[in-house]
Structures are given as structure tokens and as C-alpha cells.
Design a protein around this motif. Structure first.
Motif, PDB file in Angstrom:
ATOM      1  N   LEU A  86       0.833  -1.200   0.000  1.00  0.00           N
ATOM      2  CA  LEU A  86       0.000   0.000   0.000  1.00  0.00           C
ATOM      3  C   LEU A  86       0.870   1.253   0.000  1.00  0.00           C
ATOM      4  N   LYS A  87       0.556   2.194  -0.882  1.00  0.00           N
ATOM      5  CA  LYS A  87       1.252   3.482  -0.887  1.00  0.00           C
ATOM      6  C   LYS A  87       0.531   4.409   0.098  1.00  0.00           C
ATOM      7  N   VAL A  88       1.311   5.217   0.818  1.00  0.00           N
ATOM      8  CA  VAL A  88       0.725   6.085   1.838  1.00  0.00           C
ATOM      9  C   VAL A  88       1.175   7.526   1.620  1.00  0.00           C
ATOM     10  N   LEU A  89       0.177   8.408   1.543  1.00  0.00           N
ATOM     11  CA  LEU A  89       0.435   9.832   1.394  1.00  0.00           C
ATOM     12  C   LEU A  89      -0.247  10.546   2.563  1.00  0.00           C
ATOM     13  N   VAL A  90       0.530  11.305   3.322  1.00  0.00           N
ATOM     14  CA  VAL A  90       0.001  11.991   4.504  1.00  0.00           C
ATOM     15  C   VAL A  90      -0.104  13.480   4.209  1.00  0.00           C
ATOM     16  N   MET A  91      -1.195  14.094   4.668  1.00  0.00           N
ATOM     17  CA  MET A  91      -1.352  15.537   4.523  1.00  0.00           C
ATOM     18  C   MET A  91      -1.567  16.147   5.907  1.00  0.00           C
ATOM     19  N   SER A  92      -1.088  17.363   6.074  1.00  0.00           N
ATOM     20  CA  SER A  92      -1.271  18.010   7.368  1.00  0.00           C
ATOM     21  C   SER A  92      -1.111  19.516   7.249  1.00  0.00           C
ATOM     22  N   GLY A  93      -1.887  20.224   8.070  1.00  0.00           N
ATOM     23  CA  GLY A  93      -1.746  21.669   8.145  1.00  0.00           C
ATOM     24  C   GLY A  93      -0.992  22.099   9.391  1.00  0.00           C
ATOM     25  N   SER A  94      -0.533  21.137  10.159  1.00  0.00           N
ATOM     26  CA  SER A  94       0.143  21.476  11.416  1.00  0.00           C
ATOM     27  C   SER A  94       1.645  21.633  11.217  1.00  0.00           C
ATOM     28  N   VAL A  95       2.191  22.586  11.916  1.00  0.00           N
ATOM     29  CA  VAL A  95       3.641  22.826  11.844  1.00  0.00           C
ATOM     30  C   VAL A  95       4.379  21.674  12.526  1.00  0.00           C
TER      31      VAL A  95
END
Length: 135
Positions: A86-95
Motif C-alpha cells: 500500500l502506498k501512503v500519502l500523509v497531509m497536514s496543516g500542522s507545523v
């Protein structure tokens, strides 16, 4: 070139993305933007997403770093145990999340990171890049 696209799309099964974000607006924006390129399952909690993963074929997990019911790393670790490819892409708006994730990137758990807000075109290109092994 238009005809080629139609033929190509008929022959290649669409990639399945599992999207997890506790912000329903973000889920809607992503699925509306990418809807013609990919198939989706979308959830707001890690538990629901994991249950789905155990019973369905998924090519890429796109998850927000912070989820209401857990942080995404626990979900990612469990997901990789049952689906190592499984490929995993993480997104976040936190510093500071990218620094926290860099260990995950090194361990091969996380394949990519996008800082919110990101351009949807960049999201599309990143997903295509990460999943080209399937095409």
C-alpha cells in the motif's frame, strides 16, 4: 490524443484511493477534484478506514496526520501490516509534522507528505507518481 485516452482508460482499472480526514469539506473537495481519475472510499475515522482496508483492495491511503480518533501513524502501521504494498500519502496543516514524519518516511511507512493547504493539481500529480507502479 483524445481517442487514446478513452482506450487507455477502458483497459486500465482505475486506482482505488482510501481517503481519511475528519474534515468532511476536505473529503468532498478531494473527491470532487479527483473523481474522474480514481475510485474512492472515504472515512472520517481511522477505525472505519482500517475496517474497510481489511476487506477491500486499495492502492493508496491518503490520510490527514491528525484524526479525531487517533493519529494516522497507528493507522498506517496497521495498514502496512496487512497490505505491505500500500502506498501512503500523509497531509497536514500542522507545523512540525513533516519532521515527525521523516522517521516514518525513512522506515518506509510513509511514501509522501503534502502540507495543507496544497494545490489540488499537486495532489493529483503526487498520487499519480506514487501509484505509477500499478499502471
Amino acid at each position: 490524443g483524445g481517442l487514446h485516452l478513452i482506450l487507455g482508460r477502458m483497459m486500465v482499472p482505475r486506482l482505488k484511493l482510501l481517503i481519511v480526514d475528519d474534515d468532511k469539506l476536505i473529503l468532498r473537495i478531494i473527491t470532487e477534484t479527483l473523481g474522474k481519475d480514481f475510485e474512492f472510499a472515504q472515512f472520517t475515522t481511522a477505525d472505519e478506514a482500517y475496517d474497510y482496508l481489511t476487506e477491500n483492495e486499495v492502492n493508496l491511503l491518503l490520510t490527514d496526520y491528525r484524526l479525531e480518533d487517533s493519529d494516522s501513524l497507528a493507522l498506517i502501521q496497521k495498514a502496512k501490516e496487512i497490505k505491505p504494498h500500500l502506498k501512503v500519502l500523509v497531509m497536514s496543516g500542522s507545523v512540525g509534522v513533516q519532521a515527525a514524519l521523516s522517521k516514518g518516511l525513512v522506515d518506509g511507512l510513509v511514501d509522501g507528505f503534502l502540507e495543507k493547504p496544497f494545490q489540488l493539481e499537486i495532489l493529483r500529480e503526487t498520487i499519480k507518481e506514487l501509484t505509477k507502479c500499478y499502471s
